[in-house]
Design a protein around this motif. Structure first.
Motif, PDB file in Angstrom:
ATOM      1  N   MET A  15       1.663  -2.647  -3.375  1.00 39.58           N
ATOM      2  CA  MET A  15       1.317  -2.577  -4.791  1.00 39.58           C
ATOM      3  C   MET A  15       2.207  -1.557  -5.487  1.00 39.58           C
ATOM      4  O   MET A  15       2.576  -0.541  -4.907  1.00 39.58           O
ATOM      5  CB  MET A  15      -0.152  -2.175  -4.964  1.00 39.58           C
ATOM      6  CG  MET A  15      -1.154  -3.143  -4.341  1.00 39.58           C
ATOM      7  SD  MET A  15      -2.842  -2.545  -4.558  1.00 39.58           S
ATOM      8  CE  MET A  15      -2.798  -1.033  -3.577  1.00 39.58           C
ATOM      9  N   ARG A  16       2.538  -1.846  -6.748  1.00 40.25           N
ATOM     10  CA  ARG A  16       3.326  -0.904  -7.525  1.00 40.25           C
ATOM     11  C   ARG A  16       2.594   0.420  -7.722  1.00 40.25           C
ATOM     12  O   ARG A  16       3.212   1.473  -7.889  1.00 40.25           O
ATOM     13  CB  ARG A  16       3.668  -1.501  -8.895  1.00 40.25           C
ATOM     14  CG  ARG A  16       4.697  -2.612  -8.839  1.00 40.25           C
ATOM     15  CD  ARG A  16       5.029  -3.118 -10.239  1.00 40.25           C
ATOM     16  NE  ARG A  16       6.003  -4.191 -10.206  1.00 40.25           N
ATOM     17  CZ  ARG A  16       7.318  -4.017 -10.219  1.00 40.25           C
ATOM     18  NH1 ARG A  16       7.801  -2.795 -10.264  1.00 40.25           N
ATOM     19  NH2 ARG A  16       8.144  -5.040 -10.180  1.00 40.25           N
ATOM     20  N   GLU A  17       1.276   0.355  -7.726  1.00 39.74           N
ATOM     21  CA  GLU A  17       0.485   1.562  -7.978  1.00 39.74           C
ATOM     22  C   GLU A  17       0.147   2.319  -6.697  1.00 39.74           C
ATOM     23  O   GLU A  17      -0.716   3.191  -6.690  1.00 39.74           O
ATOM     24  CB  GLU A  17      -0.816   1.197  -8.703  1.00 39.74           C
ATOM     25  CG  GLU A  17      -0.624   0.586 -10.083  1.00 39.74           C
ATOM     26  CD  GLU A  17      -0.201  -0.865 -10.040  1.00 39.74           C
ATOM     27  OE1 GLU A  17      -0.351  -1.496  -8.968  1.00 39.74           O
ATOM     28  OE2 GLU A  17       0.296  -1.379 -11.056  1.00 39.74           O
ATOM     29  N   ALA A  18       0.799   1.975  -5.590  1.00 38.99           N
ATOM     30  CA  ALA A  18       0.493   2.645  -4.331  1.00 38.99           C
ATOM     31  C   ALA A  18       0.754   4.150  -4.464  1.00 38.99           C
ATOM     32  O   ALA A  18       1.683   4.577  -5.152  1.00 38.99           O
ATOM     33  CB  ALA A  18       1.359   2.066  -3.209  1.00 38.99           C
ATOM     34  N   PRO A  19      -0.049   4.968  -3.814  1.00 41.92           N
ATOM     35  CA  PRO A  19       0.130   6.421  -3.932  1.00 41.92           C
ATOM     36  C   PRO A  19       1.451   6.867  -3.320  1.00 41.92           C
ATOM     37  O   PRO A  19       1.894   6.341  -2.294  1.00 41.92           O
ATOM     38  CB  PRO A  19      -1.065   6.991  -3.165  1.00 41.92           C
ATOM     39  CG  PRO A  19      -1.473   5.893  -2.222  1.00 41.92           C
ATOM     40  CD  PRO A  19      -1.181   4.612  -2.943  1.00 41.92           C
TER      41      PRO A  19
END
Length: 363
Positions: free
Chosen positions: A307-311
């Motif tokens: 995901m683009r929002e991965a930490p």
């Protein structure tokens, strides 16, 4: 006499001239192929993944895939990645920008030196012995690469970058040097062409391959950095002219080395032909980029998942992981400066570079 070509006129022209012509055609078509000069996803896959990153991994055919080579230079092949990782970790722990800046300048040096290396190979093949000729060759190839780099530094920011934003140093006073450097660059190109014509008129050594490398280097570096200002145009003119000839050399070497060690890993891959060779390099490149994307960038989930929002990793973890992921590149830069020196040229390497009289492998 070895003759004026490395692999033959048709192959050399296709490798050096063809890669430059393809780059220039793509650059000219940039308005139709890219969105306001941005590198599209298909362009990243084709030029960055399949050429730029993959060509780095073809170095394995000259090094880590060869058991005999590993045994001969064990210390070099163990110490180089360890030293690169340790240096990278120290730089990254100090400053992430410093890490990318140092890596970018090492990469630039590698790109420049490769063009000078091709010229030196052609000079040796043609049997050129003139000291003046060597000085003019080197001055012309360095001017053809360093003048565009100077222009780049004097006109930051550009629409493209080497690795990441701000990896080049901004020095506004360099703008005053651009015009004088451009005059020197143009004068050297004229002097090179004039000397080549004079040598030909006097019946001296023919060296069309060297002239092709000098001409394509001057044209593509100027076109991709000075004459245009888009990520797409820079990428195609930078990557294709650098990566394709290198992969051609490693393919030639792998075939010759397979004749010497027919039971080794290199020979087993080469048996499948050029497609197997390319597939091995591409698989390694894909694996490397997948790790980069899943652990660091998170910007291509359509290819690598996630995901683009991965930490993001924390600073301490990044200081360890980023230099580790950069090891293929860093090791490639260091080893490439060592492996192709004339004193290190074994029989397979000599034949891969087209030097006749190199010993044949034992039957």
């Amino acid at each position: 006499m070895n003759g004026p070509w490395i692999w033959g006129a048709r192959v050399d022209v296709a490798v050096f001239g063809g890669s430059a012509a393809l780059a220039l055609v793509l650059a000219a078509l940039a308005p139709a192929l890219s969105d306001e000069g941005a590198l599209p996803l298909w362009g990243w896959i084709t030029f960055v993944l399949a050429v730029d990153v993959a060509h780095v991994h073809t170095t394995f055919f000259r090094t880590y895939f060869d058991r005999e080579e590993l045994r001969k230079r064990r210390a070099l092949y163990i110490a180089t990645p360890l030293a690169c990782w340790a240096a990278g970790a120290c730089l990254h722990a100090t400053s992430e920008r410093l890490f990318w800046r140092v890596l970018a300048y090492v990469a630039v040096l590698h790109f420049v030196r490769q063009q000078a290396g091709w010229v030196a190979i052609y000079r040796a093949r043609a049997g050129e012995r003139s000291r003046l000729g060597r000085v003019l060759d080197d001055a012309t190839i360095y001017a053809s690469t360093c003048f565009p780099l100077l222009y780049w530094h004097a006109h930051l920011p550009r629409a493209f970058r080497w690795f990441v934003e701000d990896d080049f140093v901004t020095l506004p006073w360099l703008a005053a040097l651009v015009v004088p450097a451009g005059i020197v660059w143009a004068a050297l190109l004229v002097a090179y062409a004039a000397r080549a014509a004079l040598v030909a008129w006097r019946g001296g050594p023919r060296n069309p391959g060297k002239h092709l490398v000098v001409a394509t280097t001057a044209i593509t570096w100027f076109s991709g950095i000075v004459a245009t200002n888009s990520d797409f145009q820079f990428t195609v003119t930078n990557v294709l002219v650098h990566g394709i000839p290198y992969m051609a050399l490693l393919w030639a070497f792998a075939r010759e080395r397979a004749r010497e060690a027919p039971t080794g890993l290199v020979a087993r891959i080469v048996t499948g032909g050029v497609l197997a060779f390319a597939a091995a390099a591409l698989a390694l490149a894909f694996a490397e980029e997948a790790l980069w994307d899943r652990l660091i960038w998170h910007d291509k989930p359509s290819i690598f998942g996630g995901m683009r929002e991965a930490p993001l990793l924390g600073p301490s973890a990044r200081a360890l992981v980023v230099p580790l992921l950069a090891l293929p590149q860093a090791t490639h830069y260091v080893l490439d400066a060592v492996l192709w020196r004339r004193k290190d040229t074994g029989p397979a390497q000599a034949r891969a570079l087209g030097f006749r009289g190199a010993p044949e492998p034992a039957a």
